[in-house]
Enzyme design. Structure first.
Site, PDB file in Angstrom:
ATOM      1  NE  ARG A 172      -3.694  -1.885   0.426  1.00 20.80           N
ATOM      2  CZ  ARG A 172      -4.181  -2.878   0.326  1.00 20.80           C
ATOM      3  NH1 ARG A 172      -3.261  -3.267  -0.684  1.00 20.80           N
ATOM      4  NH2 ARG A 172      -5.112  -3.771   0.031  1.00 20.80           N
ATOM      5  CB  SER A 246      -8.844  -2.202   4.012  1.00 21.84           C
ATOM      6  OG  SER A 246      -8.705  -2.970   3.958  1.00 21.84           O
ATOM      7  CD  GLU A 343      -6.037   0.694   2.549  1.00 19.21           C
ATOM      8  OE1 GLU A 343      -6.134   0.849   1.244  1.00 19.21           O
ATOM      9  OE2 GLU A 343      -5.168  -0.693   1.928  1.00 19.21           O
TER      10      GLU A 343
HETATM   11  N1  EPU Z   1     -11.145 -10.505  10.175  1.00 19.33           N
HETATM   12  C1  EPU Z   1     -12.093 -10.617  11.372  1.00 19.33           C
HETATM   13  N2  EPU Z   1     -13.069  -9.940  11.926  1.00 19.33           N
HETATM   14  C2  EPU Z   1     -13.196  -8.749   9.976  1.00 19.33           C
HETATM   15  C3  EPU Z   1     -12.830  -9.065   9.097  1.00 19.33           C
HETATM   16  C4  EPU Z   1     -11.424  -9.929   9.065  1.00 19.33           C
HETATM   17  O1  EPU Z   1     -10.941 -10.800  12.154  1.00 19.33           O
HETATM   18  O2  EPU Z   1     -14.621  -8.535  10.683  1.00 19.33           O
HETATM   19  C5  EPU Z   1      -9.896 -11.432   9.612  1.00 19.33           C
HETATM   20  C6  EPU Z   1     -10.222 -13.150   9.842  1.00 19.33           C
HETATM   21  O3  EPU Z   1      -9.200 -13.737  10.118  1.00 19.33           O
HETATM   22  C7  EPU Z   1      -9.842 -12.675   7.988  1.00 19.33           C
HETATM   23  C8  EPU Z   1      -8.410 -11.671   8.226  1.00 19.33           C
HETATM   24  O4  EPU Z   1      -9.451 -11.546   9.321  1.00 19.33           O
HETATM   25  O5  EPU Z   1      -9.374 -13.866   7.460  1.00 19.33           O
HETATM   26  C9  EPU Z   1      -8.474 -11.260   7.048  1.00 19.33           C
HETATM   27  O6  EPU Z   1      -9.435 -10.710   5.933  1.00 19.33           O
HETATM   28  P1  EPU Z   1      -9.327 -10.164   4.955  1.00 19.33           P
HETATM   29  O7  EPU Z   1      -9.296 -11.517   3.981  1.00 19.33           O
HETATM   30  O8  EPU Z   1     -10.846  -9.714   4.611  1.00 19.33           O
HETATM   31  O9  EPU Z   1      -8.179  -9.163   4.366  1.00 19.33           O
HETATM   32  P2  EPU Z   1      -7.721  -8.050   5.314  1.00 19.33           P
HETATM   33  O10 EPU Z   1      -6.462  -8.025   5.778  1.00 19.33           O
HETATM   34  O11 EPU Z   1      -9.056  -7.303   5.902  1.00 19.33           O
HETATM   35  C10 EPU Z   1      -6.882  -7.003   2.585  1.00 19.33           C
HETATM   36  C11 EPU Z   1      -6.802  -5.753   1.996  1.00 19.33           C
HETATM   37  C12 EPU Z   1      -8.059  -5.894   0.952  1.00 19.33           C
HETATM   38  C13 EPU Z   1      -8.316  -7.096   0.376  1.00 19.33           C
HETATM   39  C14 EPU Z   1      -8.269  -8.082   1.417  1.00 19.33           C
HETATM   40  C15 EPU Z   1      -7.891  -9.082   0.017  1.00 19.33           C
HETATM   41  C16 EPU Z   1      -5.301  -4.175   3.491  1.00 19.33           C
HETATM   42  C17 EPU Z   1      -5.065  -2.863   4.373  1.00 19.33           C
HETATM   43  N3  EPU Z   1      -6.716  -4.633   3.467  1.00 19.33           N
HETATM   44  O12 EPU Z   1      -7.926  -6.915   4.038  1.00 19.33           O
HETATM   45  O13 EPU Z   1      -8.374  -4.633   0.665  1.00 19.33           O
HETATM   46  O14 EPU Z   1      -9.758  -6.529  -0.300  1.00 19.33           O
HETATM   47  O15 EPU Z   1      -6.574  -8.251   2.262  1.00 19.33           O
HETATM   48  O16 EPU Z   1      -6.789  -9.531  -0.185  1.00 19.33           O
HETATM   49  O17 EPU Z   1      -4.649  -4.695   2.790  1.00 19.33           O
HETATM   50  C18 EPU Z   1      -8.259  -2.379   0.832  1.00 19.33           C
HETATM   51  O18 EPU Z   1      -6.899  -1.896   0.624  1.00 19.33           O
HETATM   52  O19 EPU Z   1      -9.194  -0.818   0.896  1.00 19.33           O
HETATM   53  C19 EPU Z   1      -9.123  -3.503   0.603  1.00 19.33           C
HETATM   54  C20 EPU Z   1     -10.285  -3.645   0.688  1.00 19.33           C
END
Ligand code: EPU
Length: 351
Positions: A172, A246, A343
């Site tokens: 990012r 995010s 972010e």
């Molecule tokens: N989780 C929770 N609670 C929640 C949601 C998620 O505990 O409400 C935990 C779960 O264990 C899950 C883990 O967090 O396995 C990761 O969640 P997710 O796969 O949704 O990925 P993220 O790390 O929260 C990142 C990016 C997203 C991108 C997703 C999928 C960042 C800041 N965010 O989210 O990007 O779509 O991975 O690759 O890196 C964005 O940048 O705007 C964005 C949406």
């Protein structure tokens, strides 16, 4: 300033930006400059208002929070060309204007038999914004396919071409985030493979394909469809409820700190960092554990479907959303000793 009407740009004084930020919060700019032909940039940057340090470059408005009005002029590129520049059996070189809507570009590449961007389907924003924060999702970052970026260099007063190495991409992150809006990204060139190499490392994609009944080798369009289905389920649609995806980056911490946290919280999702000594933690999990998922302070809230997404339920102001973001970050710091950072870009306030 020049005459308000030209075929290459349009000027609006005291412009409202409410519909130009996906949080949908109220904001104004003293001057909005909408550019349809980037050949006008050298002329436009001859004017003091656009040379000023407080100029704001606006793409789709999907990665920023107006905590107040824009202090200076706002520049929005509304250029729309996509050109196939070169093609071999293996790779196609495609150039897209900064103003092209990102998801429309992804669909264009898929429609032309090109692959590589399918995991990045449905990310809000524009092509020009994609390299700025090195958009990434479902195991792929855009830097993997960026060949070079054309930009107007506000310091030098001319157009420059930066290859991928010069863009200094990170998680990012890129050169463009650090150099105080020095560069106005005008075009991005992508190198896209013709032969599809599916990237299914993110577990949810395989499951989604399975649920779609795709059991054999998936096509790129099917992977894109799986990504769209996951995103539509997990992330609130900004056209229905204001949000900027995010709101926090996943924090990068020393490996030793991740080990200590993991010993105390075995369910904490930990991912590899940029090097052997660092780890990336799930900010969503940390926020969720602090009880914020679905939380509301008036119209400023946290999505009930994803703890990382702040939402505007209707009439929240940017300052109210920023206040909530601070309360969340303070709670995560107090409970886990981890600092989380926004972010999106915050305009009109500092974090
Ligand atoms: N989780 C929770 N609670 C929640 C949601 C998620 O505990 O409400 C935990 C779960 O264990 C899950 C883990 O967090 O396995 C990761 O969640 P997710 O796969 O949704 O990925 P993220 O790390 O929260 C990142 C990016 C997203 C991108 C997703 C999928 C960042 C800041 N965010 O989210 O990007 O779509 O991975 O690759 O890196 C964005 O940048 O705007 C964005 C949406």
């Amino acid at each position: 300033m020049p005459e308000p009407v030209s075929s290459a740009y349009r000027l609006t004084e005291h412009a409202r930006l409410d519909a130009r930020n996906t949080f949908g919060v109220p904001a104004r700019a003293p001057m909005l400059v909408e550019v349809t032909d980037t050949a006008a940039l050298p002329e436009l940057f001859g004017y003091a208002m656009l040379r000023a340090a407080d100029l704001l470059l606006l793409g789709g408005g999907s990665n920023l929070l107006f905590a107040g009005d824009a202090p200076g002029a706002v520049l929005a590129l509304q250029t729309r060309r996509i050109t196939l520049l070169d093609e071999t059996d293996h790779t196609a070189i495609v150039r897209a204007d900064a103003g092209v809507v990102w998801h429309e570009f992804v669909l264009w590449t898929l429609g032309h038999g090109l692959t590589g961007l399918e995991n990045l389907a449905l990310i809000p924003g524009t092509v020009g914004a994609a390299p700025i924060q090195n958009i990434g999702a479902y195991g792929v970052e855009v830097r993997e396919h960026v060949r070079q970026v054309q930009a107007f260099d506000r310091h030098a007063g001319n157009f420059v071409t930066l290859d991928a190495a010069a863009c200094a991409f990170g998680y990012r992150d890129s050169l463009f985030k650090h150099d105080g809006d020095r560069y106005v990204v005008t075009e991005v060139e992508f190198a896209l493979p013709r032969r599809f190499q599916p990237r299914l490392d993110y577990a949810g994609i395989g499951e989604e394909l399975h649920a779609m009944g795709v059991t054999a080798a998936p096509r790129a369009s099917q992977v894109a469809e799986a990504v769209m289905r996951i995103r539509r389920r997990k992330l609130p649609d900004p056209t229905l409820v204001g949000n900027a995806g995010s709101f926090f980056k996943n924090p990068i911490v020393p490996a030793a700190q991740a080990e200590t946290l993991l010993a105390a919280h075995p369910a904490l999702p930990v991912f590899r960092g940029a090097d052997a000594g660092s780890r990336k933690l799930s900010a969503a999990w940390l926020i969720d554990q602090c009880g914020f998922k679905g939380h509301r302070d008036g119209d400023a809230g946290v999505s009930a479907s994803h703890a990382l997404v702040l939402v505007n339920h209707g009439a929240a102001t940017g300052l109210q959303l920023l206040g909530l973001a601070h309360r969340i970050a303070d709670a995560v710091q107090a409970r886990f000793g981890v600092a989380i950072e926004p972010e999106p870009r915050i305009v009109g306030a500092t974090w």
